[in-house]
Motif scaffolding. Structure first.
Motif, PDB file in Angstrom:
ATOM      1  N   VAL A   1     -48.669 -79.600  -2.359  1.00  0.00           N
ATOM      2  CA  VAL A   1     -47.656 -79.091  -1.438  1.00  0.00           C
ATOM      3  C   VAL A   1     -46.246 -79.531  -1.831  1.00  0.00           C
ATOM      4  O   VAL A   1     -45.291 -78.748  -1.774  1.00  0.00           O
ATOM      5  N   THR A   2     -46.096 -80.785  -2.235  1.00  0.00           N
ATOM      6  CA  THR A   2     -44.776 -81.272  -2.638  1.00  0.00           C
ATOM      7  C   THR A   2     -44.236 -80.471  -3.821  1.00  0.00           C
ATOM      8  O   THR A   2     -43.058 -80.103  -3.857  1.00  0.00           O
ATOM      9  N   ASP A   3     -45.105 -80.178  -4.787  1.00  0.00           N
ATOM     10  CA  ASP A   3     -44.697 -79.361  -5.938  1.00  0.00           C
ATOM     11  C   ASP A   3     -44.360 -77.941  -5.495  1.00  0.00           C
ATOM     12  O   ASP A   3     -43.462 -77.302  -6.056  1.00  0.00           O
ATOM     13  N   ALA A   4     -45.086 -77.440  -4.504  1.00  0.00           N
ATOM     14  CA  ALA A   4     -44.809 -76.100  -3.983  1.00  0.00           C
ATOM     15  C   ALA A   4     -43.416 -76.033  -3.372  1.00  0.00           C
ATOM     16  O   ALA A   4     -42.684 -75.055  -3.560  1.00  0.00           O
ATOM     17  N   VAL A   5     -43.048 -77.084  -2.639  1.00  0.00           N
ATOM     18  CA  VAL A   5     -41.701 -77.158  -2.054  1.00  0.00           C
ATOM     19  C   VAL A   5     -40.648 -77.126  -3.164  1.00  0.00           C
ATOM     20  O   VAL A   5     -39.653 -76.392  -3.086  1.00  0.00           O
ATOM     21  N   GLN A   6     -40.871 -77.904  -4.211  1.00  0.00           N
ATOM     22  CA  GLN A   6     -39.919 -77.964  -5.312  1.00  0.00           C
ATOM     23  C   GLN A   6     -39.821 -76.644  -6.063  1.00  0.00           C
ATOM     24  O   GLN A   6     -38.766 -76.291  -6.604  1.00  0.00           O
ATOM     25  N   ALA A   7     -40.915 -75.884  -6.084  1.00  0.00           N
ATOM     26  CA  ALA A   7     -40.910 -74.581  -6.757  1.00  0.00           C
ATOM     27  C   ALA A   7     -40.098 -73.549  -5.991  1.00  0.00           C
ATOM     28  O   ALA A   7     -39.474 -72.663  -6.582  1.00  0.00           O
ATOM     29  N   LEU A   8     -40.075 -73.669  -4.665  1.00  0.00           N
ATOM     30  CA  LEU A   8     -39.428 -72.657  -3.831  1.00  0.00           C
ATOM     31  C   LEU A   8     -37.975 -72.988  -3.496  1.00  0.00           C
ATOM     32  O   LEU A   8     -37.163 -72.088  -3.269  1.00  0.00           O
ATOM     33  N   LYS A   9     -37.649 -74.259  -3.458  1.00  0.00           N
ATOM     34  CA  LYS A   9     -36.288 -74.663  -3.061  1.00  0.00           C
ATOM     35  C   LYS A   9     -35.170 -74.039  -3.894  1.00  0.00           C
ATOM     36  O   LYS A   9     -34.130 -73.636  -3.349  1.00  0.00           O
ATOM     37  N   PRO A  10     -35.327 -73.929  -5.231  1.00  0.00           N
ATOM     38  CA  PRO A  10     -34.210 -73.397  -6.031  1.00  0.00           C
ATOM     39  C   PRO A  10     -33.842 -71.951  -5.718  1.00  0.00           C
ATOM     40  O   PRO A  10     -32.739 -71.519  -6.056  1.00  0.00           O
ATOM     41  N   VAL A  11     -34.744 -71.188  -5.111  1.00  0.00           N
ATOM     42  CA  VAL A  11     -34.478 -69.753  -4.920  1.00  0.00           C
ATOM     43  C   VAL A  11     -34.189 -69.381  -3.473  1.00  0.00           C
ATOM     44  O   VAL A  11     -33.742 -68.269  -3.196  1.00  0.00           O
ATOM     45  N   VAL A  12     -34.436 -70.286  -2.544  1.00  0.00           N
ATOM     46  CA  VAL A  12     -34.408 -69.918  -1.133  1.00  0.00           C
ATOM     47  C   VAL A  12     -33.024 -69.479  -0.653  1.00  0.00           C
ATOM     48  O   VAL A  12     -32.911 -68.654   0.269  1.00  0.00           O
ATOM     49  N   ASP A  13     -31.972 -69.984  -1.273  1.00  0.00           N
ATOM     50  CA  ASP A  13     -30.617 -69.632  -0.852  1.00  0.00           C
ATOM     51  C   ASP A  13     -29.955 -68.598  -1.755  1.00  0.00           C
ATOM     52  O   ASP A  13     -28.759 -68.315  -1.606  1.00  0.00           O
ATOM     53  N   LYS A  14     -30.708 -68.014  -2.674  1.00  0.00           N
ATOM     54  CA  LYS A  14     -30.147 -66.990  -3.548  1.00  0.00           C
ATOM     55  C   LYS A  14     -29.886 -65.702  -2.769  1.00  0.00           C
ATOM     56  O   LYS A  14     -30.552 -65.416  -1.770  1.00  0.00           O
ATOM     57  N   HIS A  15     -28.955 -64.928  -3.265  1.00  0.00           N
ATOM     58  CA  HIS A  15     -28.538 -63.701  -2.572  1.00  0.00           C
ATOM     59  C   HIS A  15     -29.706 -62.732  -2.363  1.00  0.00           C
ATOM     60  O   HIS A  15     -29.814 -62.087  -1.316  1.00  0.00           O
ATOM     61  N   ASP A  16     -30.583 -62.628  -3.366  1.00  0.00           N
ATOM     62  CA  ASP A  16     -31.692 -61.672  -3.294  1.00  0.00           C
ATOM     63  C   ASP A  16     -32.900 -62.202  -2.524  1.00  0.00           C
ATOM     64  O   ASP A  16     -33.872 -61.468  -2.331  1.00  0.00           O
ATOM     65  N   ALA A  17     -32.874 -63.452  -2.111  1.00  0.00           N
ATOM     66  CA  ALA A  17     -34.029 -64.049  -1.420  1.00  0.00           C
ATOM     67  C   ALA A  17     -34.106 -63.542   0.021  1.00  0.00           C
ATOM     68  O   ALA A  17     -33.118 -63.550   0.742  1.00  0.00           O
ATOM     69  N   SER A  18     -35.286 -63.112   0.421  1.00  0.00           N
ATOM     70  CA  SER A  18     -35.479 -62.615   1.782  1.00  0.00           C
ATOM     71  C   SER A  18     -35.711 -63.777   2.744  1.00  0.00           C
ATOM     72  O   SER A  18     -36.032 -64.896   2.330  1.00  0.00           O
TER      73      SER A  18
END
Length: 325
Positions: A172-189
């Motif tokens: 789960v911790t690795d999953a969080v790290q995988a998603l954090k870089p993209v969550v605030d991108k313009h194209d992220a829903s």
């Protein structure tokens, strides 16, 4: 061929598909059927070679722009993605990549075609629920970004896929790290941000989860399901004042009135007011929390009865002096 394939008579369908291709060697539809029927008959290497033939047929009609967008490779990926035998499709594409690898050097941007290969591999592995292959095939995502070899939308989609795969293998911790870089991108829903909230809660990062969830409720003030999630998190964090204020907002919707009563009862219970909590749970008459409310009503009634019984017991006299009562 089509009738036999539709009726799952794979051996008969394969026999006819081979005759069909023999009669029309350049027929794209015939070759597609043959590739998939070889796959269904567990002839993975032959199926992979048939995919190479399909790639050649598609490439013959490609424009230069389509070649640069790897149309033939995408065509192969799309063909396998609709195959219902997901494990077999993954096995065949893995073998197909062995044949396709030698073509990488002929492309101007080798990194981009390697990215496309890995994205298709990850997608097929995801369908087959082979989480380890998803994770390994997307292991170089960050380097793809540095090399500008992946589009923003593809990067976001791949990051979400990787995060879910990591969650499924309990990382789960690795999953969080995988998603954090993209969550605030313009194209992220916003659905990606909500997925990050779930992961943060699972990873015991409630404060960070609260920040993202609060932003979502502000952005979508009419979404009462988001508001419910926020209230539940506030109660979990013992933020009863914030929870009470949000419960009042939830009460404004008739469809969520019972849910609001349930959450208010949870607040009372957490504060030690068992009687008010019981009254609140008994007001829950419908909704997704009704079953939980009924269980809590039974438990709290039993607790109140036990508490009342203990208050009437005289502990001052030893048992042998009270006739053993």
């Amino acid at each position: 061929t089509i009738l036999a394939a539709t009726n799952e008579q794979t051996e008969k369908a394969l026999f006819n598909a081979q005759k069909w291709v023999g009669l029309r060697d350049s027929d794209l539809e015939a070759n597609q059927y043959l590739a998939l029927l070889l796959l269904r008959n567990d002839k993975y290497e032959k199926s992979a070679l048939q995919l190479v033939r399909i790639e050649q047929l598609v490439a013959e009609s490609e424009s230069q722009a389509e070649k640069e967008s790897f149309k033939s490779l995408r065509f192969i990926g799309a063909l396998l993605s609709v195959e219902s035998h997901h494990d077999k499709a993954l096995s065949v594409f893995t073998k197909y990549l062995d044949h396709h690898a030698e073509k990488v050097g002929s492309f101007h941007n080798q990194a981009k075609i390697q990215v496309q290969q890995q994205l298709i591999l990850a997608s097929l592995a995801n369908q087959a629920e082979n989480h380890d292959v998803v994770i390994s095939s997307l292991g170089k995502l960050d380097s793809y970004v540095v090399e500008e070899a992946i589009e923003s939308k593809s990067y976001i989609k791949a990051s979400l896929m990787k995060a879910k795969a990591l969650k499924n293998v309990k990382r789960v911790t690795d999953a969080v790290q995988a998603l954090k870089p993209v969550v605030d991108k313009h194209d992220a829903s916003d659905s990606i941000k909500l997925e990050l909230v779930r992961l943060l809660i699972m990873d015991q990062q409630q404060d960070a989860a609260f920040t993202y969830l609060k932003d979502l409720t502000i952005k979508h003030p009419q979404n009462n399901d988001l508001l419910k999630s926020l209230i539940a998190l506030e109660i979990d964090q013992a933020n009863y004042l914030g929870a009470t204020k949000d419960i009042e907002k939830l009460k404004l919707s008739a469809d969520y009135a019972s849910d609001a009563e349930y959450f208010m009862a949870e607040v009372f219970e957490a504060q030690g007011d068992t009687k008010s909590a019981l009254d609140g749970y008994m007001k829950v008459t419908n909704g997704s929390l009704l079953k939980n409310a009924k269980k809590k009503v039974a438990r709290l009634k039993k607790q109140l009865i036990l508490d009342a019984g203990l208050q009437n017991v005289n502990f001052k006299r030893p048992l042998h002096e009270s006739g053993g009562e």
